[in-house]
Design a protein around this motif. Structure first.
Motif, PDB file in Angstrom:
ATOM      1  N   TRP A   4       0.833  -1.202   0.000  1.00 21.34           N
ATOM      2  CA  TRP A   4       0.000   0.000   0.000  1.00 21.34           C
ATOM      3  C   TRP A   4       0.868   1.252   0.000  1.00 21.34           C
ATOM      4  O   TRP A   4       1.977   1.254   0.526  1.00 21.34           O
ATOM      5  N   ILE A   5       0.300   2.319  -0.540  1.00 24.13           N
ATOM      6  CA  ILE A   5       0.918   3.638  -0.496  1.00 24.13           C
ATOM      7  C   ILE A   5      -0.092   4.567   0.169  1.00 24.13           C
ATOM      8  O   ILE A   5      -1.247   4.642  -0.260  1.00 24.13           O
ATOM      9  N   SER A   6       0.349   5.224   1.239  1.00 27.65           N
ATOM     10  CA  SER A   6      -0.544   6.194   1.890  1.00 27.65           C
ATOM     11  C   SER A   6       0.052   7.586   1.746  1.00 27.65           C
ATOM     12  O   SER A   6       1.265   7.775   1.833  1.00 27.65           O
ATOM     13  N   VAL A  45       3.880   7.277   3.052  1.00 21.60           N
ATOM     14  CA  VAL A  45       4.296   6.045   3.718  1.00 21.60           C
ATOM     15  C   VAL A  45       3.914   4.848   2.858  1.00 21.60           C
ATOM     16  O   VAL A  45       2.778   4.726   2.400  1.00 21.60           O
ATOM     17  N   ILE A  46       4.881   3.965   2.665  1.00 19.63           N
ATOM     18  CA  ILE A  46       4.687   2.726   1.916  1.00 19.63           C
ATOM     19  C   ILE A  46       4.753   1.606   2.946  1.00 19.63           C
ATOM     20  O   ILE A  46       5.603   1.635   3.850  1.00 19.63           O
ATOM     21  N   ASP A  79      -3.620   0.913  -3.174  1.00 18.11           N
ATOM     22  CA  ASP A  79      -2.755  -0.254  -3.341  1.00 18.11           C
ATOM     23  C   ASP A  79      -1.803  -0.023  -4.515  1.00 18.11           C
ATOM     24  O   ASP A  79      -2.047   0.810  -5.385  1.00 18.11           O
ATOM     25  N   MET A  80      -0.700  -0.747  -4.500  1.00 19.65           N
ATOM     26  CA  MET A  80       0.370  -0.516  -5.463  1.00 19.65           C
ATOM     27  C   MET A  80      -0.107  -0.647  -6.908  1.00 19.65           C
ATOM     28  O   MET A  80       0.289   0.150  -7.768  1.00 19.65           O
ATOM     29  N   MET A 177       9.526   2.693  -4.740  1.00 17.32           N
ATOM     30  CA  MET A 177       9.746   2.150  -3.393  1.00 17.32           C
ATOM     31  C   MET A 177       8.809   0.979  -3.120  1.00 17.32           C
ATOM     32  O   MET A 177       9.229  -0.037  -2.570  1.00 17.32           O
ATOM     33  N   ALA A 178       7.551   1.137  -3.501  1.00 20.87           N
ATOM     34  CA  ALA A 178       6.560   0.071  -3.286  1.00 20.87           C
ATOM     35  C   ALA A 178       6.936  -1.183  -4.065  1.00 20.87           C
ATOM     36  O   ALA A 178       6.802  -2.309  -3.559  1.00 20.87           O
TER      37      ALA A 178
END
Length: 181
Positions: A4-6, A45-46, A79-80, A177-178
Motif C-alpha cells: 500500500w501507499i498512503s 508512507v509505503i 494499493d500498489m 519504493m513500493a
C-alpha cells in the motif's frame, strides 16, 4: 500481503501539523503493518498489510494519528497496482511539450460529481491544464504548483471533497519504493 501507499494531506507544511517521520513509521508498525518506509517529510508512507480493505486501513491510520499526534489529516490509501495504473493513465505522460517538473497528481477522497466537474472544466486557467480521472486529477502547471489557482483548496471547494497533491517525481518515487518491497 498487499503493498500500500498512503499519502497524508497537510503533514509538515508551513510549520503546521509537525510529525517526525520516525514517529509516523512507528505508528504504522504499531498498527500491525510491515516493511514500513516513508519518503520525504510530507507524509508519504509505503507499507505492507494483510488487509485488503483500503477504507479500513485509512480509518485506522487517521484515528491513530489523531490519538497519537492530536491532529486530523486526510489519509489517502492506494494499493500498489492502482497507484501504478494512476501513473500509467496520466494523459500528460509522453507529451514532450510538457516539462515533467511541472506535472502533479491530486488524489481525491472520492469520485467527483459530474455536474461540478463540468462547471470547472468550462473555464480557462491561463497556461495551467488539468484532466480529471476517477479519483485523481492530473495537473500541468508550467508556472509552478505554488503559483497555480488549481491547488488543493480550489478543487476541494469546487468539487466538495478532500484532496492532496504530489508532484510527478514524488509519485514515481513512491511507486518505485513500493515495487521494491
Amino acid at each position: 500481503m498487499k503493498t500500500w501507499i498512503s499519502i497524508l494531506r497537510g503533514i509538515n507544511v508551513g510549520g503546521r501539523n509537525a510529525v517526525k517521520m520516525d514517529a509516523l513509521r512507528n505508528l504504522y508498525v504499531d498498527l500491525g503493518f510491515s516493511d514500513v518506509q516513508s519518503y520525504i517529510q510530507s507524509g508519504n508512507v509505503i507499507f505492507k498489510s494483510d488487509s485488503i480493505d483500503s477504507q479500513l486501513i485509512k480509518i485506522l491510520i487517521s484515528a491513530e494519528i489523531k490519538k497519537s499526534f492530536g491532529i486530523e489529516v486526510y489519509v489517502s490509501v492506494i494499493d500498489m497496482e492502482k497507484f501504478r495504473n494512476i501513473l500509467k493513465n496520466n494523459p500528460f505522460r509522453g507529451d514532450t511539450t510538457k516539462d515533467p517538473a511541472f506535472l502533479h497528481i491530486t488524489f481525491l477522497s472520492e469520485k467527483p460529481d459530474k455536474t461540478l466537474i463540468d462547471k470547472i472544466s468550462s473555464r480557462n486557467y491561463a497556461h495551467d491544464e488539468f484532466y480529471i480521472g476517477e479519483k485523481v486529477i492530473y495537473l500541468y502547471c508550467p508556472s509552478g504548483y505554488g503559483n497555480t489557482k488549481l491547488n488543493n483548496t480550489f478543487f476541494e471547494t469546487k468539487l466538495k471533497l478532500t484532496a492532496t497533491t504530489r508532484n510527478l517525481k514524488t509519485s514515481n518515487e513512491l511507486l518505485a519504493m513500493a515495487e521494491k518491497l
